[in-house]
Design a protein around this motif. Sequence first.
Motif, PDB file in Angstrom:
ATOM      1  N   THR A 224     -11.360 -37.099  65.900  1.00 11.38           N
ATOM      2  CA  THR A 224     -12.094 -36.258  66.840  1.00 11.38           C
ATOM      3  C   THR A 224     -11.174 -35.355  67.653  1.00 11.38           C
ATOM      4  O   THR A 224     -11.395 -34.148  67.770  1.00 11.38           O
ATOM      5  CB  THR A 224     -12.918 -37.134  67.804  1.00 11.38           C
ATOM      6  N   HIS A 254     -19.298 -37.478  64.732  1.00 11.80           N
ATOM      7  CA  HIS A 254     -19.172 -38.275  65.959  1.00 11.80           C
ATOM      8  C   HIS A 254     -20.249 -37.830  66.952  1.00 11.80           C
ATOM      9  O   HIS A 254     -19.964 -37.118  67.931  1.00 11.80           O
ATOM     10  CB  HIS A 254     -17.776 -38.103  66.569  1.00 11.80           C
ATOM     11  N   GLU A 256     -21.656 -39.100  69.372  1.00 11.42           N
ATOM     12  CA  GLU A 256     -21.475 -39.441  70.786  1.00 11.42           C
ATOM     13  C   GLU A 256     -20.737 -38.334  71.547  1.00 11.42           C
ATOM     14  O   GLU A 256     -20.789 -38.277  72.782  1.00 11.42           O
ATOM     15  CB  GLU A 256     -20.731 -40.769  70.930  1.00 11.42           C
ATOM     16  N   PHE A 257     -20.033 -37.453  70.821  1.00 12.06           N
ATOM     17  CA  PHE A 257     -19.318 -36.348  71.462  1.00 12.06           C
ATOM     18  C   PHE A 257     -20.128 -35.053  71.444  1.00 12.06           C
ATOM     19  O   PHE A 257     -19.586 -33.975  71.688  1.00 12.06           O
ATOM     20  CB  PHE A 257     -17.961 -36.122  70.782  1.00 12.06           C
ATOM     21  N   TYR A 372     -17.550 -41.326  81.175  1.00  9.21           N
ATOM     22  CA  TYR A 372     -16.850 -41.985  80.072  1.00  9.21           C
ATOM     23  C   TYR A 372     -16.597 -43.445  80.423  1.00  9.21           C
ATOM     24  O   TYR A 372     -16.422 -43.808  81.594  1.00  9.21           O
ATOM     25  CB  TYR A 372     -15.511 -41.294  79.777  1.00  9.21           C
ATOM     26  N   CYS A 374     -14.490 -47.074  78.749  1.00  9.73           N
ATOM     27  CA  CYS A 374     -13.680 -47.719  77.720  1.00  9.73           C
ATOM     28  C   CYS A 374     -14.466 -48.894  77.136  1.00  9.73           C
ATOM     29  O   CYS A 374     -14.907 -49.777  77.881  1.00  9.73           O
ATOM     30  CB  CYS A 374     -12.356 -48.208  78.311  1.00  9.73           C
ATOM     31  N   ASN A 375     -14.628 -48.891  75.832  1.00  5.05           N
ATOM     32  CA  ASN A 375     -15.361 -49.969  75.170  1.00  5.05           C
ATOM     33  C   ASN A 375     -14.575 -51.271  75.102  1.00  5.05           C
ATOM     34  O   ASN A 375     -15.123 -52.306  74.751  1.00  5.05           O
ATOM     35  CB  ASN A 375     -15.742 -49.549  73.746  1.00  5.05           C
ATOM     36  N   TRP A 386      -7.940 -40.099  76.089  1.00 10.52           N
ATOM     37  CA  TRP A 386      -7.828 -40.650  74.732  1.00 10.52           C
ATOM     38  C   TRP A 386      -7.090 -41.984  74.757  1.00 10.52           C
ATOM     39  O   TRP A 386      -7.364 -42.867  73.947  1.00 10.52           O
ATOM     40  CB  TRP A 386      -7.104 -39.653  73.830  1.00 10.52           C
ATOM     41  N   ASP A 395      -8.466 -44.463  71.718  1.00 17.97           N
ATOM     42  CA  ASP A 395      -9.768 -44.256  71.073  1.00 17.97           C
ATOM     43  C   ASP A 395     -10.862 -45.204  71.551  1.00 17.97           C
ATOM     44  O   ASP A 395     -11.897 -45.308  70.893  1.00 17.97           O
ATOM     45  CB  ASP A 395      -9.661 -44.379  69.546  1.00 17.97           C
ATOM     46  N   LYS A 396     -10.657 -45.903  72.640  1.00 16.94           N
ATOM     47  CA  LYS A 396     -11.684 -46.818  73.132  1.00 16.94           C
ATOM     48  C   LYS A 396     -12.591 -46.170  74.169  1.00 16.94           C
ATOM     49  O   LYS A 396     -13.694 -46.659  74.434  1.00 16.94           O
ATOM     50  CB  LYS A 396     -11.042 -48.077  73.739  1.00 16.94           C
ATOM     51  N   THR A 397     -12.143 -45.069  74.777  1.00 24.96           N
ATOM     52  CA  THR A 397     -12.943 -44.398  75.790  1.00 24.96           C
ATOM     53  C   THR A 397     -13.927 -43.452  75.115  1.00 24.96           C
ATOM     54  O   THR A 397     -13.520 -42.553  74.371  1.00 24.96           O
ATOM     55  CB  THR A 397     -12.044 -43.616  76.766  1.00 24.96           C
ATOM     56  N   LYS A 398     -15.205 -43.665  75.364  1.00 24.33           N
ATOM     57  CA  LYS A 398     -16.262 -42.876  74.738  1.00 24.33           C
ATOM     58  C   LYS A 398     -17.193 -42.301  75.804  1.00 24.33           C
ATOM     59  O   LYS A 398     -17.326 -42.866  76.905  1.00 24.33           O
ATOM     60  CB  LYS A 398     -17.087 -43.742  73.779  1.00 24.33           C
TER      61      LYS A 398
END
Length: 406
Positions: A224, A254, A256-257, A372, A374-375, A386, A395-398
């Motif tokens: 992404t 993606h 979600e973005f 945002y 973090c998963n 990021w 890559d955990k922050t969405k």
Amino acid sequence: MAAFENLDIYLLLLAAVVAGWLLGRLGGRLKPRTRDSEDIFHDYFVGLNYLLNDEPDEAIDTFIKALEVNSETVETHLALGALLRRRGKVDKAIKVHQTLLARQGLDRSFFDSTRLQLALDYIAAGLLDRAERLLKEIRDEKGEARWKALQHLLTVYQTEKEWELALDCIRELLNNPEYKKNNELRSIAAHYCCELGEAFMRRQQSNRAREQLKRAFTFDRKHTRTALLLARLERSLGNDEIAIRELIRIRRQHPEFSGQVLQLLMQWYAHGESDVELLSLLEQELQSESREAGDAQADVPLLLAIAELLGRRDGAHESLAFLERHYRDRASLDIIVRRLQLYLDMSQGDVRGELTNLQSMLESILRNRMHYQCNHCGYESRNLYWLCPSCQNWDKTKPIVKEIVR
């Protein structure tokens, strides 16, 4: 209460001390005993007393003294050192691991494990040069521990922003069949390339920036961040068609973005005559998604973008009719605020003042929302990171998806 928060950890430690002593007793049939059992149990009960009096640091010091270093207690010392490091007692962790390394005849696997733990101590203490030297030593020995050393070297080079050196470590890891298909590792490598690419973009070195982004895609074609950077780069060079293609590809791969992509599209291309082209493109996206998933899965940012473009072209009535047509039975806070704004644009008299107050309150709620999360650790922020500032995972922050509710 604090004395009992970590009680199970310390009880395990106490058990380890006793187990180490018993193993030492059993081994004592074949070799001389170095400490008397009464001394060990005296230290044991002194440590227990410290623990029950909420003095864990003194308890740990006592347990270290009680647990002599021998082949049966190495693992316990390693666990103890790791516990000290997690508690922030890095200097004591270093001392434990250095004491282990000083022991003659340490089994090779324990020797490597101890060096790896000592390197983690150095990293935690900010002694990155020492950690790097130790880890490179392990890596160069070509033993089984080299793979763990390479992973820890990544942490060192990432902290120092030595992206090329970090990429060298990843390439070496990917040569190992065990890591070759590790998608997380490939994504991290793409991020390192992005860091290099962004540096070149800041220096307006477009060709070198593009080289790094192409390099990133060799690690992860669906990355992404790389696609977003490429869109930015192509936009800056006037290659609008390529930029749009990259942004649309991100939306599809993606979803979600979607909000971030549409925000860029609206900023870049929604001006005058280009409104018509962008509206056509977004309406095609909506039709495609509606055929696949139905309105129940409709993309809120996409609908809001189309409504804004319709409002510019045909006025507030058409924009409002569009939103109500797609969301008669469902709602989201963002859509409610947009509909309220449209009603406000068409209203007059006293009701206008009431609607203005209501809109201000709702917009205040929206402004204060986190965008945002973090998963991995749950860290929330208004900006996209990021690399999570809290848990240091890539890559955990969405984006926090704004759900549609019935």
